[in-house]
Design an enzyme around this catalytic site. Structure first.
Site, short mmCIF file in Angstrom:
data_model
loop_
_atom_site.label_atom_id
_atom_site.label_comp_id
_atom_site.label_asym_id
_atom_site.label_seq_id
_atom_site.Cartn_x
_atom_site.Cartn_y
_atom_site.Cartn_z
N GLY A 46 8.14 26.33 -31.01
CA GLY A 46 8.94 27.45 -30.53
C GLY A 46 8.75 28.66 -31.42
CD GLN A 51 10.82 32.20 -35.48
OE1 GLN A 51 10.88 31.82 -34.31
NE2 GLN A 51 10.44 31.42 -36.47
CB CYS A 95 12.27 27.43 -39.05
SG CYS A 95 12.36 29.10 -38.39
CG LEU A 96 6.57 28.30 -36.61
CD1 LEU A 96 5.95 28.98 -35.39
CD2 LEU A 96 5.58 27.38 -37.29
CG HIS A 137 15.27 26.21 -33.97
ND1 HIS A 137 15.36 25.57 -35.18
CD2 HIS A 137 14.41 27.25 -34.17
CE1 HIS A 137 14.59 26.20 -36.07
NE2 HIS A 137 14.01 27.22 -35.47
CD GLU A 138 12.32 28.93 -31.40
OE1 GLU A 138 12.32 30.11 -31.79
OE2 GLU A 138 11.88 27.99 -32.07
CG HIS A 141 14.99 32.14 -34.56
ND1 HIS A 141 14.96 32.46 -35.90
CD2 HIS A 141 14.33 30.96 -34.45
CE1 HIS A 141 14.31 31.53 -36.57
NE2 HIS A 141 13.93 30.59 -35.71
#
Length: 179
Positions: A46, A51, A95-96, A137-138, A141
């Site tokens: 994701g 991000q 997480c990226l 999660h996304e 963000h």
């Protein structure tokens, strides 16, 4: 398509609440393509607008890409949760924007979401397991939350310190490769 730079915690843009996308146009479609390419390249399941420095309510996800090698990319514009299950699920999240950092997070096991698709139509679907975790999660963000915000303060500080150490090591590696 263009690979985007992924912002790393504690970049302040990761803590901002994102604005809705006003219209689905070529710019948004290109952003979605770039975000999918960036997510797959990272690799991740994701990736949300903030991000990559875009403070708009858009995220991409694909939790099936490892199963049979058949990608199932999804792009969600202006997503919202319309229902959550009472049952909870604990999943180790990463997480990226926090590379190599993981922690168990408890979230609703199932969620129903509605969103605007790149086709300009409203969509609604129910997700469970990794798909539900990823969607939540996304969506976090887009509201300026990271998965570490679901943890206690000690665990959150420990992960932040580990990430700072990781970033210093990467900077040293990059500097030594220039020499």
């Amino acid at each position: 398509m263009t690979l985007k730079t992924i912002l790393l915690h504690p970049d302040p843009r990761l803590k901002k609440h994102c604005d809705p996308v006003a219209t689905i146009d070529d710019e948004i479609r290109q952003l979605a393509d770039d975000m999918l390419e960036t997510m797959y390249d990272a690799p991740g399941v994701g990736l949300a607008g903030p991000q990559v420095g875009v403070l708009k309510r858009i995220f991409v996800m694909d939790c099936a890409k490892d199963k049979l090698g058949i990608p199932e990319p999804m792009v969600m514009v202006n997503p919202e949760i319309t229902w959550v299950s009472e049952d909870k699920n604990v999943h180790e999240e990463g997480c990226l924007s926090l590379p190599e950092q993981y922690a168990e997070v408890t979230r609703p096991k199932e969620v129903r979401m509605k969103w605007l698709g790149l086709d300009g139509q409203m969509h609604e679907e129910q997700f469970d397991s990794l798909w539900a975790t990823c969607a939540q999660h996304e969506l976090d963000h887009l509201d300026g939350k990271l998965f570490i915000d679901h943890l206690g303060p000690l665990k959150r500080q420990m992960i932040t310190r580990k990430l700072e150490k990781w970033k210093r090591e990467k900077a040293r590696e990059a500097k030594s490769s220039w020499s």
